[in-house]
Design a protein around this motif. Structure first.
Motif, short mmCIF file in Angstrom:
data_model
loop_
_atom_site.label_atom_id
_atom_site.label_comp_id
_atom_site.label_asym_id
_atom_site.label_seq_id
_atom_site.Cartn_x
_atom_site.Cartn_y
_atom_site.Cartn_z
N THR A 167 0.77 -1.27 0.02
CA THR A 167 0.01 -0.01 -0.06
C THR A 167 0.95 1.31 -0.10
O THR A 167 0.69 2.12 -0.73
CB THR A 167 -0.98 -0.03 0.95
N MET A 168 1.82 1.17 0.79
CA MET A 168 2.82 2.41 0.93
C MET A 168 3.50 2.69 -0.50
O MET A 168 3.60 3.55 -0.88
CB MET A 168 3.73 2.26 1.99
N GLY A 169 3.88 1.77 -1.14
CA GLY A 169 4.41 1.69 -2.42
C GLY A 169 3.59 2.30 -3.26
O GLY A 169 4.05 3.17 -4.27
N VAL A 170 2.22 1.82 -3.65
CA VAL A 170 1.17 2.25 -4.55
C VAL A 170 1.02 3.74 -4.14
O VAL A 170 1.09 4.57 -4.98
CB VAL A 170 0.05 1.45 -4.31
N LEU A 171 0.95 4.13 -2.80
CA LEU A 171 0.61 5.41 -2.56
C LEU A 171 1.68 6.34 -3.01
O LEU A 171 1.67 7.52 -3.52
CB LEU A 171 0.40 5.69 -1.01
N HIS A 172 2.86 5.86 -2.63
CA HIS A 172 4.30 6.58 -3.11
C HIS A 172 4.26 7.04 -4.55
O HIS A 172 4.60 7.95 -5.00
CB HIS A 172 5.34 6.19 -2.47
N LEU A 173 4.09 5.83 -5.19
CA LEU A 173 3.83 5.91 -6.50
C LEU A 173 2.91 7.19 -7.18
O LEU A 173 3.20 7.86 -8.01
CB LEU A 173 3.92 4.46 -7.24
N ASN A 174 1.77 6.99 -6.44
CA ASN A 174 0.76 7.68 -6.93
C ASN A 174 0.94 9.23 -6.90
O ASN A 174 0.61 10.10 -7.49
CB ASN A 174 -0.57 7.50 -6.30
#
Length: 190
Positions: A167-174
């Motif tokens: 989740t943190m990876g996806v949020l950081h990418l977004n």
């Protein structure tokens, strides 16, 4: 935040693996223990190398040295339960993994680096989980390793760790995609 969580996760699960009761009394074949040391040493050091180069992107030599030093600590934790051979295997794998992680991280864009950190953190988690499961069932001669099961909290902690990093990876990418889109939009109107 992803970087901090990933570092804490790698160190925390390395300490857990070192102190796990299923690793303490294991008497499996030497080839299996060397493979375990190599797998966990390599995945942890690749993750550490990627994280360090994300913190120090313009200092490749310094990033590599720091990644190697941190990887030595995780290698000793991972290989420590398997004797000198396990430590040496983990150290050799960690040296190579730390160097490869920093080189890979230096070649990637910031979005790709974020994605690789999240993926390698998940790969490390899966590696630790798999090795603990293998060690739980490896020594058939001792009753406790076959009969003793992990509590549900172990599985919940593992799943929460995977979900948190993903989740943190996806949020950081977004966040980076929005930031890049805004910068491109601003440059077009200038």
């Amino acid at each position: 935040m992803l970087l901090i969580v990933s570092v804490i996760m790698v160190i925390g699960y390395s300490v857990y693996f070192f102190s796990s009761s299923h690793v303490k009394g294991i008497t499996t074949q030497a080839s299996i223990t060397k493979c375990i040391s190599m797998l966990l040493g390599m995945t942890s050091s690749l993750t550490i190398g990627l994280i360090i180069v994300a913190w120090l992107p313009n200092m490749l030599a310094f990033s590599t040295i720091i990644a190697i030093l941190l990887s030595i600590g995780t290698a000793i934790l991972v290989g420590g339960r398997f004797g000198l051979g396990g430590i040496l295997e983990a150290l050799a794998s960690s040296l190579m993994g730390a160097m490869m992680g920093t080189m890979l991280g230096a070649m990637l864009s910031s979005q790709e680096l974020t994605m690789m950190i999240a993926i390698m953190a998940v790969v490390y988690l899966i590696s630790v989980f798999s090795m603990i499961m293998i060690l739980m069932n490896a020594d058939v001669n001792t009753k406790w390793s076959v009969l003793k099961k992990k509590p549900i909290s172990f599985y919940v902690a593992f799943l929460l760790s995977v979900c948190l990093v993903s989740t943190m990876g996806v949020l950081h990418l977004n966040d980076k995609e929005v930031e890049n889109h805004e910068m491109n939009h601003t440059h077009q109107h200038s």
